[in-house]
Enzyme design. Structure first.
Site, short mmCIF file in Angstrom:
data_model
loop_
_atom_site.label_atom_id
_atom_site.label_comp_id
_atom_site.label_asym_id
_atom_site.label_seq_id
_atom_site.Cartn_x
_atom_site.Cartn_y
_atom_site.Cartn_z
N ALA A 166 0.81 -1.22 0.00
CA ALA A 166 0.00 0.00 0.00
C ALA A 166 0.84 1.27 0.00
O ALA A 166 0.31 2.35 0.24
CB ALA A 166 -0.94 0.01 1.21
N ASN A 167 2.14 1.16 -0.29
CA ASN A 167 2.98 2.36 -0.33
C ASN A 167 2.83 3.12 -1.64
O ASN A 167 3.29 4.27 -1.75
CB ASN A 167 4.44 1.98 -0.11
CG ASN A 167 4.94 0.96 -1.10
OD1 ASN A 167 4.55 -0.21 -1.00
ND2 ASN A 167 5.79 1.36 -2.04
N GLY B 204 -2.59 -0.10 -4.22
CA GLY B 204 -2.63 -0.33 -2.79
C GLY B 204 -2.76 0.94 -1.99
O GLY B 204 -3.48 1.00 -0.98
N TYR C 128 4.30 -14.52 -14.93
CA TYR C 128 3.37 -13.57 -14.31
C TYR C 128 1.94 -14.08 -14.43
O TYR C 128 1.18 -14.07 -13.45
CB TYR C 128 3.50 -12.20 -14.98
CG TYR C 128 2.55 -11.16 -14.42
CD1 TYR C 128 2.67 -10.73 -13.11
CD2 TYR C 128 1.53 -10.62 -15.20
CE1 TYR C 128 1.80 -9.77 -12.58
CE2 TYR C 128 0.67 -9.67 -14.70
CZ TYR C 128 0.81 -9.25 -13.38
OH TYR C 128 -0.06 -8.30 -12.87
#
Length: 312
Positions: A23-24, A28, A176
């Protein structure tokens, strides 16, 4: 649901405790900010605590008087995952929302601290371990939810039963896709097990469509790949604010059933407002759900305990 759902349509979340991984920045960060705006106590769980502190400052400036904190979590290290889970368990009696958002996208082949291929290790195994280690706190909440962020790229993924770690051949985009498919297999099997155990936990998945974030530039190393990302972001991408809406809807829509997959409602699910979508057929293979769950337990050493004794 009515079309055009936005973050302002979320219910009041006062008293709820939420963890958002990664969440930085990007999706997020928007997710954490909007949950905090509605009153939730939010923990920003991220690898770089300095960047987490910057994110916290931005949230505090945009939404004063919120209860947001930062805690170190490196999903590429099971030791870090265990340390984070232990700290959080000491700090909170229950966890209402776990948003498994963090991830890496299409880097050159590298290994996690535990020797896993970085994408399956970070995007899936790290979150699998985290959720299991926090399960007792989740089950202590009256209506807990786990939201796992997948991607439209799950459609190009294939669960490689013979080479999960891509040791015999590595393509960054196929790896991915496999990790994002694994996110869905985990989500659906967690929901199946929660129902079988008779617990209130709801497991849901979301994908952002094509959203402009730094994820596109943090992974792919090739100049051509980066060039395509630059052009794509300018021509096609929606904002991180819009890209976070499916996650926020999955986390808070009152009547949304467990096992739902939420994405944008626009053309090819690339942009738009959130609604329930259907994953690729391979995501609904229950044999693959079980296989991945069992191998994930073996690789991480984390088992899920749904019984009342585990909650206590």
């Amino acid at each position: 649901m009515a079309r055009g759902w936005t973050a302002s349509d979320m219910p009041d979340l006062s008293g709820l405790v939420a963890v958002v991984t990664g969440a930085n920045s990007g999706l997020g960060l928007v997710t954490a900010r909007e949950l905090a705006r509605k009153g939730a106590k939010v923990v920003i769980a991220c690898r770089n605590v300095d960047k987490g502190a910057d994110a916290l400052a931005g949230i505090s400036a945009a939404v004063p008087d919120t209860d947001v904190s930062v805690s170190e979590l490196d999903l590429a290290s099971l030791a870090s995952v265990r340390a984070f889970a232990a700290r959080l368990s000491d700090e909170v009696e229950r966890l209402d929302l776990l948003i498994n958002n963090a991830g890496v996208m299409a880097p050159p082949r590298r290994l996690t601290a535990d020797g896993f291929e970085s994408q399956i290790g970070t995007n899936h195994l790290g979150h699998f371990a985290l959720t299991g280690l926090l399960l007792n706190r989740l089950l202590a909440a009256p209506a807990p939810r786990v939201v796992t962020v997948s991607s439209g790229a799950h459609r190009i993924g294939k669960l490689n039963l013979d080479d999960l770690q891509s040791e015999r051949g590595y393509n960054n985009w196929r790896a991915y896709g496999q990790s994002k498919l694994a996110n869905l297999l985990f989500c659906f099997e967690l929901q199946r097990r929660a129902v079988a155990a008779g617990v209130a936990l709801r497991s849901l998945a979301a994908h952002p469509g094509y959203a402009e974030t730094n994820l596109q530039f943090a992974g792919p190393a090739g100049m051509v790949e980066r060039g395509v990302m630059v052009v794509g972001n300018k021509l096609f991408a929606q904002s991180a604010e819009m890209g976070a809406l499916p996650t926020l809807y999955a986390a808070t829509a009152v009547d949304l059933p467990g096992g739902s997959f939420v994405g944008p409602d626009g053309f090819m699910e690339q942009r738009g407002h959130p609604h329930v979508v259907t994953a690729a057929g391979k995501a609904y293979d229950e044999d693959d759900w079980r296989w991945l769950w069992e191998i994930s337990e073996q690789l991480t050493g984390v088992s899920y305990e749904f019984d009342a004794a585990a909650v206590a």
